[in-house]
Design a protein around this motif. Structure first.
Motif, PDB file in Angstrom:
ATOM      1  N   ARG A  48       0.827  -1.206   0.000  1.00  0.00           N
ATOM      2  CA  ARG A  48       0.000   0.000   0.000  1.00  0.00           C
ATOM      3  C   ARG A  48       0.865   1.262   0.000  1.00  0.00           C
ATOM      4  O   ARG A  48       0.436   2.315  -0.469  1.00  0.00           O
ATOM      5  CB  ARG A  48      -0.918   0.030   1.222  1.00  0.00           C
ATOM      6  N   HIS A 111      -0.638   8.586   0.443  1.00  0.00           N
ATOM      7  CA  HIS A 111      -2.076   8.511   0.273  1.00  0.00           C
ATOM      8  C   HIS A 111      -2.697   8.507   1.663  1.00  0.00           C
ATOM      9  O   HIS A 111      -3.329   7.576   2.106  1.00  0.00           O
ATOM     10  CB  HIS A 111      -2.480   7.282  -0.545  1.00  0.00           C
ATOM     11  N   ARG A 156      -9.801   5.051  -6.719  1.00  0.00           N
ATOM     12  CA  ARG A 156      -8.765   4.554  -5.806  1.00  0.00           C
ATOM     13  C   ARG A 156      -7.436   4.387  -6.538  1.00  0.00           C
ATOM     14  O   ARG A 156      -6.381   4.794  -6.036  1.00  0.00           O
ATOM     15  CB  ARG A 156      -9.192   3.210  -5.201  1.00  0.00           C
ATOM     16  N   GLU A 160      -3.975   6.562  -5.645  1.00  0.00           N
ATOM     17  CA  GLU A 160      -2.755   5.911  -5.166  1.00  0.00           C
ATOM     18  C   GLU A 160      -1.586   6.182  -6.102  1.00  0.00           C
ATOM     19  O   GLU A 160      -0.451   6.401  -5.652  1.00  0.00           O
ATOM     20  CB  GLU A 160      -2.986   4.410  -5.001  1.00  0.00           C
ATOM     21  N   LEU A 164       0.803   8.406  -3.991  1.00  0.00           N
ATOM     22  CA  LEU A 164       1.815   7.493  -3.471  1.00  0.00           C
ATOM     23  C   LEU A 164       2.985   7.346  -4.427  1.00  0.00           C
ATOM     24  O   LEU A 164       4.152   7.458  -4.044  1.00  0.00           O
ATOM     25  CB  LEU A 164       1.188   6.120  -3.200  1.00  0.00           C
TER      26      LEU A 164
END
Length: 207
Positions: A48, A111, A156, A160, A164
């Motif tokens: 993640r 994120h 989503r 990300e 991220l």
């Protein structure tokens, strides 16, 4: 006649028993069995935060090396919760180190938006030595992870990649096959939806 008692195999012990035996005798095999039980969750958390997957895999190995020492020094009650917090904090520190060595020296972007300002939230939520702040951060991270799973896939994915992986609109469009206008729409709507969901969560770290 006396019979020698067979030593209990690591696989036959619970997490708590393995942890206690490791603290008592320092047998890394016990820790290895314990860590392997949680390996899937550890890798999922690392992915993640860290991309590409090779970086996440490196983090998984680095974390095990840290546990060898940490679990000899610190008494842990709920191992699963403690491990997940340790994994997240490690990933945040990796990203923090990347920011320090990045050519532009820009702000660290994760994120991890809050209800006020998505772009600057990460700098306020890095790991803290304060137990109360650490608990609050852990709660916000759980809320964020849950909120991300509630977003439509396109929103989503774009969030990300943008926050991220720090990809630009064009790179996201090339990687996903989305039109550039759709990428911008997903980002705008995703930020709005994520902000709304996070505002609805309790702010108490114990919630």
């Amino acid at each position: 006649m006396f019979f020698r008692r067979r030593p209990t195999l690591p696989a036959e012990l619970s997490d708590e028993e393995l942890l206690l035996r490791y603290r008592q005798y320092g047998d890394v095999q016990d820790l290895g069995v314990l860590y392997e039980r949680h390996l899937t969750a550890v890798f999922a958390i690392c992915r993640r935060y860290l991309r590409p997957d090779e970086d996440a895999q490196d983090a998984v190995m680095q974390l095990f090396e840290q546990l060898v020492d940490k679990l000899q020094k610190h008494e842990v009650g709920n191992f699963t919760a403690w491990l997940h917090t340790t994994v997240r904090n490690h990933c945040l520190m990796v990203l923090r180190a990347r920011q320090r060595t990045s050519p532009d020296g820009g702000p660290l972007i994760l994120h991890f938006p809050d209800a006020t300002d998505m772009e600057s939230a990460a700098s306020r939520h890095l790991p803290s030595d304060d137990p109360d702040e650490a608990a609050s951060t852990e709660a916000r991270l759980r809320h964020l992870e849950h909120a991300l799973t509630e977003l439509p896939d396109g929103q989503r994915q774009c969030l990300e990649m943008f926050y991220l992986q720090q990809k630009c609109y064009r790179d996201i469009a090339d990687a996903t096959g989305y039109e550039l206008s759709l990428v911008k729409s997903y980002l705008q709507n995703g930020k709005r939806n994520l902000k709304r969901m996070l505002e609805s969560y309790p702010t108490d770290a114990a919630s």
